[in-house]
Motif scaffolding. Structure first.
Motif, PDB file in Angstrom:
ATOM      1  N   GLY A 128      24.079 -23.175 -34.023  1.00  0.00           N
ATOM      2  CA  GLY A 128      25.326 -23.696 -33.463  1.00  0.00           C
ATOM      3  C   GLY A 128      25.767 -22.916 -32.246  1.00  0.00           C
ATOM      4  N   VAL A 129      25.706 -21.588 -32.347  1.00  0.00           N
ATOM      5  CA  VAL A 129      26.113 -20.745 -31.219  1.00  0.00           C
ATOM      6  C   VAL A 129      25.175 -20.966 -30.032  1.00  0.00           C
ATOM      7  CG1 VAL A 129      26.414 -18.376 -30.426  1.00  0.00           C
ATOM      8  CG2 VAL A 129      27.210 -19.034 -32.692  1.00  0.00           C
ATOM      9  N   THR A 153      37.652 -38.601 -33.891  1.00  0.00           N
ATOM     10  CA  THR A 153      37.289 -38.152 -35.230  1.00  0.00           C
ATOM     11  C   THR A 153      36.304 -36.993 -35.171  1.00  0.00           C
ATOM     12  OG1 THR A 153      37.611 -40.388 -36.021  1.00  0.00           O
ATOM     13  CG2 THR A 153      36.397 -38.910 -37.442  1.00  0.00           C
ATOM     14  N   VAL A 154      35.303 -37.118 -34.291  1.00  0.00           N
ATOM     15  CA  VAL A 154      34.307 -36.049 -34.188  1.00  0.00           C
ATOM     16  C   VAL A 154      34.982 -34.736 -33.774  1.00  0.00           C
ATOM     17  CG1 VAL A 154      32.305 -35.270 -32.892  1.00  0.00           C
ATOM     18  CG2 VAL A 154      32.374 -37.587 -33.751  1.00  0.00           C
ATOM     19  N   GLN A 155      35.944 -34.815 -32.848  1.00  0.00           N
ATOM     20  CA  GLN A 155      36.652 -33.598 -32.436  1.00  0.00           C
ATOM     21  C   GLN A 155      37.416 -32.987 -33.613  1.00  0.00           C
ATOM     22  OE1 GLN A 155      36.230 -32.225 -29.382  1.00  0.00           O
ATOM     23  NE2 GLN A 155      34.797 -33.911 -29.114  1.00  0.00           N
ATOM     24  N   VAL A 156      38.094 -33.850 -34.400  1.00  0.00           N
ATOM     25  CA  VAL A 156      38.857 -33.332 -35.541  1.00  0.00           C
ATOM     26  C   VAL A 156      37.907 -32.759 -36.584  1.00  0.00           C
ATOM     27  CG1 VAL A 156      40.548 -33.898 -37.312  1.00  0.00           C
ATOM     28  CG2 VAL A 156      40.695 -34.963 -35.071  1.00  0.00           C
ATOM     29  N   TRP A 157      36.721 -33.393 -36.730  1.00  0.00           N
ATOM     30  CA  TRP A 157      35.726 -32.829 -37.652  1.00  0.00           C
ATOM     31  C   TRP A 157      35.347 -31.411 -37.236  1.00  0.00           C
ATOM     32  CZ3 TRP A 157      31.821 -37.501 -38.265  1.00  0.00           C
ATOM     33  CH2 TRP A 157      32.393 -38.453 -39.125  1.00  0.00           C
ATOM     34  N   GLY A 158      35.207 -31.211 -35.940  1.00  0.00           N
ATOM     35  CA  GLY A 158      34.857 -29.880 -35.455  1.00  0.00           C
ATOM     36  C   GLY A 158      35.892 -28.849 -35.882  1.00  0.00           C
ATOM     37  N   VAL A 159      37.173 -29.197 -35.734  1.00  0.00           N
ATOM     38  CA  VAL A 159      38.245 -28.282 -36.136  1.00  0.00           C
ATOM     39  C   VAL A 159      38.235 -28.106 -37.653  1.00  0.00           C
ATOM     40  CG1 VAL A 159      40.732 -27.931 -36.146  1.00  0.00           C
ATOM     41  CG2 VAL A 159      39.631 -28.931 -34.153  1.00  0.00           C
ATOM     42  N   ALA A 160      38.073 -29.231 -38.373  1.00  0.00           N
ATOM     43  CA  ALA A 160      38.134 -29.175 -39.835  1.00  0.00           C
ATOM     44  C   ALA A 160      36.979 -28.351 -40.403  1.00  0.00           C
ATOM     45  CB  ALA A 160      38.112 -30.594 -40.402  1.00  0.00           C
ATOM     46  N   ALA A 161      35.814 -28.358 -39.723  1.00  0.00           N
ATOM     47  CA  ALA A 161      34.674 -27.574 -40.226  1.00  0.00           C
ATOM     48  C   ALA A 161      34.989 -26.087 -40.164  1.00  0.00           C
ATOM     49  CB  ALA A 161      33.422 -27.887 -39.397  1.00  0.00           C
ATOM     50  N   ILE A 162      35.636 -25.661 -39.073  1.00  0.00           N
ATOM     51  CA  ILE A 162      36.042 -24.262 -38.988  1.00  0.00           C
ATOM     52  C   ILE A 162      37.081 -23.968 -40.067  1.00  0.00           C
ATOM     53  CG2 ILE A 162      37.051 -22.507 -37.488  1.00  0.00           C
ATOM     54  CD1 ILE A 162      34.335 -23.417 -36.552  1.00  0.00           C
ATOM     55  N   LEU A 199      28.484 -27.532 -37.085  1.00  0.00           N
ATOM     56  CA  LEU A 199      27.335 -26.781 -37.623  1.00  0.00           C
ATOM     57  C   LEU A 199      27.733 -25.340 -37.949  1.00  0.00           C
ATOM     58  CD1 LEU A 199      24.345 -26.922 -38.241  1.00  0.00           C
ATOM     59  CD2 LEU A 199      23.848 -26.291 -35.888  1.00  0.00           C
ATOM     60  N   ILE A 200      28.443 -24.704 -37.015  1.00  0.00           N
ATOM     61  CA  ILE A 200      28.843 -23.310 -37.241  1.00  0.00           C
ATOM     62  C   ILE A 200      29.791 -23.215 -38.429  1.00  0.00           C
ATOM     63  CG2 ILE A 200      30.109 -21.360 -36.252  1.00  0.00           C
ATOM     64  CD1 ILE A 200      29.104 -22.275 -33.508  1.00  0.00           C
ATOM     65  N   GLY A 201      30.808 -24.083 -38.457  1.00  0.00           N
ATOM     66  CA  GLY A 201      31.828 -24.028 -39.510  1.00  0.00           C
ATOM     67  C   GLY A 201      31.225 -24.245 -40.885  1.00  0.00           C
ATOM     68  N   LEU A 202      30.399 -25.301 -41.027  1.00  0.00           N
ATOM     69  CA  LEU A 202      29.830 -25.597 -42.341  1.00  0.00           C
ATOM     70  C   LEU A 202      28.838 -24.514 -42.765  1.00  0.00           C
ATOM     71  CD1 LEU A 202      29.432 -29.469 -42.357  1.00  0.00           C
ATOM     72  CD2 LEU A 202      31.248 -28.051 -43.307  1.00  0.00           C
ATOM     73  N   SER A 203      28.092 -23.951 -41.788  1.00  0.00           N
ATOM     74  CA  SER A 203      27.141 -22.891 -42.138  1.00  0.00           C
ATOM     75  C   SER A 203      27.875 -21.659 -42.660  1.00  0.00           C
ATOM     76  CB  SER A 203      26.297 -22.520 -40.925  1.00  0.00           C
ATOM     77  OG  SER A 203      25.551 -23.621 -40.498  1.00  0.00           O
ATOM     78  N   TRP A 213      29.629 -37.435 -24.099  1.00  0.00           N
ATOM     79  CA  TRP A 213      28.505 -36.821 -24.791  1.00  0.00           C
ATOM     80  C   TRP A 213      28.730 -35.325 -24.957  1.00  0.00           C
ATOM     81  CZ3 TRP A 213      25.489 -39.182 -27.790  1.00  0.00           C
ATOM     82  CH2 TRP A 213      25.003 -40.451 -27.498  1.00  0.00           C
ATOM     83  N   ARG A 214      29.149 -34.717 -23.855  1.00  0.00           N
ATOM     84  CA  ARG A 214      29.297 -33.267 -23.840  1.00  0.00           C
ATOM     85  C   ARG A 214      30.340 -32.817 -24.868  1.00  0.00           C
ATOM     86  NH1 ARG A 214      28.246 -28.980 -20.173  1.00  0.00           N
ATOM     87  NH2 ARG A 214      26.728 -30.246 -19.126  1.00  0.00           N
ATOM     88  N   SER A 215      31.485 -33.531 -24.912  1.00  0.00           N
ATOM     89  CA  SER A 215      32.529 -33.133 -25.859  1.00  0.00           C
ATOM     90  C   SER A 215      32.047 -33.327 -27.288  1.00  0.00           C
ATOM     91  CB  SER A 215      33.799 -33.937 -25.603  1.00  0.00           C
ATOM     92  OG  SER A 215      33.537 -35.310 -25.739  1.00  0.00           O
ATOM     93  N   SER A 216      31.306 -34.428 -27.538  1.00  0.00           N
ATOM     94  CA  SER A 216      30.840 -34.670 -28.905  1.00  0.00           C
ATOM     95  C   SER A 216      29.796 -33.631 -29.310  1.00  0.00           C
ATOM     96  CB  SER A 216      30.253 -36.079 -29.020  1.00  0.00           C
ATOM     97  OG  SER A 216      31.249 -37.017 -28.700  1.00  0.00           O
ATOM     98  N   ALA A 217      28.924 -33.271 -28.369  1.00  0.00           N
ATOM     99  CA  ALA A 217      27.908 -32.257 -28.679  1.00  0.00           C
ATOM    100  C   ALA A 217      28.567 -30.909 -28.966  1.00  0.00           C
ATOM    101  CB  ALA A 217      26.931 -32.134 -27.510  1.00  0.00           C
ATOM    102  N   LEU A 218      29.620 -30.602 -28.201  1.00  0.00           N
ATOM    103  CA  LEU A 218      30.342 -29.346 -28.417  1.00  0.00           C
ATOM    104  C   LEU A 218      30.966 -29.333 -29.815  1.00  0.00           C
ATOM    105  CD1 LEU A 218      31.171 -26.835 -26.674  1.00  0.00           C
ATOM    106  CD2 LEU A 218      33.352 -27.954 -26.353  1.00  0.00           C
ATOM    107  N   ALA A 219      31.608 -30.463 -30.174  1.00  0.00           N
ATOM    108  CA  ALA A 219      32.208 -30.552 -31.511  1.00  0.00           C
ATOM    109  C   ALA A 219      31.125 -30.453 -32.575  1.00  0.00           C
ATOM    110  CB  ALA A 219      32.991 -31.853 -31.644  1.00  0.00           C
ATOM    111  N   GLY A 220      29.938 -31.038 -32.279  1.00  0.00           N
ATOM    112  CA  GLY A 220      28.825 -30.959 -33.222  1.00  0.00           C
ATOM    113  C   GLY A 220      28.427 -29.514 -33.493  1.00  0.00           C
ATOM    114  N   CYS A 221      28.408 -28.694 -32.433  1.00  0.00           N
ATOM    115  CA  CYS A 221      28.081 -27.273 -32.614  1.00  0.00           C
ATOM    116  C   CYS A 221      29.128 -26.594 -33.502  1.00  0.00           C
ATOM    117  CB  CYS A 221      28.022 -26.581 -31.258  1.00  0.00           C
ATOM    118  SG  CYS A 221      26.588 -27.060 -30.282  1.00  0.00           S
ATOM    119  N   TYR A 222      30.401 -26.939 -33.285  1.00  0.00           N
ATOM    120  CA  TYR A 222      31.456 -26.355 -34.117  1.00  0.00           C
ATOM    121  C   TYR A 222      31.288 -26.766 -35.575  1.00  0.00           C
ATOM    122  CZ  TYR A 222      34.362 -24.184 -30.558  1.00  0.00           C
ATOM    123  OH  TYR A 222      34.831 -23.361 -29.587  1.00  0.00           O
TER     124      TYR A 222
END
Lengths: 376, 279
Positions: free
Chosen positions: A18-19, B181-190, B264-268, B253-262
């Protein structure tokens, strides 16, 4: 126990991935390796650019601006920083340009007969019947010989003119908007006194249209201005892009062109003769000099105030303190020629003397001072 | 003798259904969803007065084109709610999911139950994700109705001055729902990761909201522009691209990919914490 360790390792890999993803996203898009292109001579390249036929394309142009000019609200494309505009053309005169701002957009559509200008912030459409939309032509030299119609000859002449004051070279190749391009570099001859170091133009290897334009100034590695395609799709574009229907509810205005009255004409002519605009110097250190009648600045301010008053339906007109504004953006300088205000940007300077003489060009201060001394 | 006991796992579908039922049954969920429905109605009424009062323009940005253009209201409402309200909603559900259970002592039961901890996290995350999507869709739905009543209009006027017909307009609204929704998912994962570390739901909400606000403030400083591409809040403003025509996809695309990284990090991080948690 083992399973737990596997989970932890997998999760750690997830965090790292992710990072790393964030890092990849944050990296600016790489230009990619320079493409291999057949050699081309600098002159031949310039000629081919000047004689290139317009083609249909659509794309996005990114503008990176580091001129040091204060921001203009509503038009980020002119202010310092990065901005974008989107362009489509069918190669036959029909054009669509969109200027996205933070939360609004301006769209210009020329459908071949009519130009339409849409501003989402005002919900306003300006209709410009053809002929009016054309920019007024600026005849700098009325004594210029009749322009020959042969484009190749024109191109040759232009190349000769350019070579008189600049070194023209092809500096390798580049990839712009994923298209192979030649890097054409115009460098001022060492005798030229200009603040510009070089102008780089990336020319599409196939279409011979400029894809990127960079102005580099003395003393810095980053371009003061960079205008280039970030996305380019060559080929026929959707015809619907070149039509515009004013949305219901929008205010459509059609500015009528009225003939200037004789009085206004005389006034303008008088001002022009008095200003006596002249070009001093040659090549890169050309300086545009003029004399603004002392009271005309005040008149201008007055007029703007009047306009505003009229718009606000009789509200109080605002006094514009032009001199104060000049002092704010420029610095006071003086010399044997007199005293005045010097405004410097990365790509040039303007000197406004207190007695109304004005000189501007892409040159350092002393060239301006020399030029302003020649203004009568 | 009866047949030997076979260790069977509860079917995944039933677990997911029961998790959703758990969330929906909480009175605070129902009240919260009801409150979210009020947002588009209040925003619509406010804009209606602004448009009614004087000229057609209802304000800056999207509000300027809302007159006679009701289908813009869902997009307007979602962008209005994205900076604070929706991250709060996501954080509340994430906080209830793990920290809330932990506070009531019910997480312990779930941890010793014969389901894997990763499956527990998956079920909890599914609950948060589904409820987020549901809440945002509900808001958009109410906004479409409100917009149609207050402003009318069968098409959608874009910022670029073109008018989309009803079908493509609905597609744009659906796209907006998805992107938000994808953006909120990113926040919710953290928030899930924080939720796995504490047993106080309030800490989860406070930490998440503080993070969102700090990110927004960091985004204001031009001197920190090297940091901006890493902040999830950076591209929230550029989501307005959905209202441009033709649709520019790069920022989306860029914003969704960024949220996707968040995500992944949050759930991991949440998985790492849950796996090492002692009961």
């Amino acid at each position: 126990m083992n399973r737990r360790r596997v989970t932890v390792v997998a999760a750690a890999v997830g965090v790292v991935a992710g990072v790393a993803g964030l890092g990849v996203l944050a990296m600016p898009a790489g230009a990619g390796p320079a493409p291999e292109l057949p050699e081309v001579g600098a002159e031949a390249l310039v000629e081919s650019v000047l004689t290139a036929k317009p083609s249909a394309f659509g794309g996005a142009v990114s503008v990176t601006n580091d001129l040091g000019i204060p921001g203009i609200t509503g038009l980020p494309q002119l202010s310092d920083g990065d901005s974008k505009l989107r362009v489509w053309t069918d190669g036959a005169g029909r054009v669509r340009v969109q200027l996205p701002a933070a939360d609004s957009e301006k769209t210009f559509v020329d459908d071949g007969q009519t130009g339409w200008l849409w501003d989402s912030a005002e919900q306003k459409v300006t209709k410009l019947a053809h002929g009016e939309a054309e920019a007024p032509k600026l005849e700098l030299d009325p004594n210029a010989p009749q322009v020959p119609t042969d484009p190749v000859a024109v191109a040759r002449e232009a190349v000769a003119k350019i070579k008189e004051f600049s070194d023209v070279s092809v500096d390798g190749t580049a990839r712009v908007a994923d298209r192979p391009a030649y890097e054409l570099v115009l460098t001022p001859k060492p005798t030229e006194r200009t603040v510009l170091r070089e102008v780089r133009v990336a020319v599409d290897s196939e279409l011979r249209i400029p894809l990127r334009f960079e102005v580099l100034t003395n003393g810095t590695a980053v371009p003061a201005v960079q205008i280039g395609f970030s996305e380019l799709n060559v080929g026929p574009q959707d015809a619907a892009l070149f039509t515009f229907t004013p949305p219901p509810g929008a205010k459509v205005s059609e500015p009528e062109l009225r003939e200037p009255t004789a009085e206004e004409k005389a006034l303008a002519e008088g001002a022009f003769t008095e200003a006596n605009p002249q070009v001093i110097g040659e090549g890169w250190d050309q300086v545009l000099a003029a004399r603004i009648p002392a009271d005309s600045l005040k008149n201008l301010a007055q007029q703007q105030g009047d306009d505003r008053e009229w718009k606000r339906d009789g509200g109080p007109g605002q006094d514009v303190d032009v001199e104060g504004l000049l002092k704010q953006v420029g610095k006071q300088v003086s010399g044997p020629w007199g005293s005045g205000t010097l405004i410097t940007t990365r790509v040039g300077a303007a000197l406004i003397a207190d007695d109304g003489r004005v000189a501007a060009g892409a040159v350092p201060e002393q060239v301006l001072v020399e030029a302003i001394g020649q203004v009568k | 003798m009866s047949a030997p006991l076979v260790a069977t796992r509860a079917p995944l579908g039933r677990q997911l259904r029961s998790e959703l039922r758990w969330i929906i049954r909480r009175p605070r969920t129902v009240i919260g969803l009801f409150g979210l429905c009020l947002v588009p109605i209040l925003a619509g009424i406010g804009l209606w007065f602004a448009v009614d009062d004087g000229d057609a323009s209802g304000g800056p940005g999207l509000a300027a084109i809302i007159g006679g253009n009701g289908l813009v209201l869902p997009v307007f409402t979602l962008f209005l709610a994205l900076p604070l309200l929706l991250p709060l909603v996501g954080a509340i559900w994430a906080a209830d999911g793990l920290a809330g259970e932990s506070q009531h002592g019910t997480l312990r039961g779930l941890m010793i139950a014969p389901i894997g901890r990763m499956r527990l996290l998956a079920v909890k995350s599914f609950g948060v994700a589904t409820m987020t999507l549901f809440a945002i869709t509900l808001m958009a739905f109410v906004a479409v109705i409100t917009g149609a009543i207050l402003f009318g209009g069968t098409g959608m006027l874009t910022l670029s001055g073109t008018t989309l017909s009803f079908g493509p307009a609905l597609a744009r609204i659906a796209l907006t729902i998805l992107l938000v929704t994808v953006q909120v998912w990113g926040v919710a994962a953290i928030a899930m990761a924080i939720s796995a570390c504490t047993e106080h739901p309030l800490v989860v909400m406070a930490a998440t909201m503080a993070g969102v606000i700090v990110f927004a403030v960091l985004g204001l400083f031009e001197a920190l522009d090297w940091l901006h591409p890493y902040l999830i809040t950076t591209y929230w403003n550029s989501l307005i691209d959905v209202m441009r025509d033709p649709l520019p996809t790069e920022a989306l695309w860029r914003s969704s990919a960024l949220a996707g990284c968040y995500i992944l990090i949050g759930l991991s991080l949440a998985a790492m914490r849950l796996a090492t948690k002692d009961n």
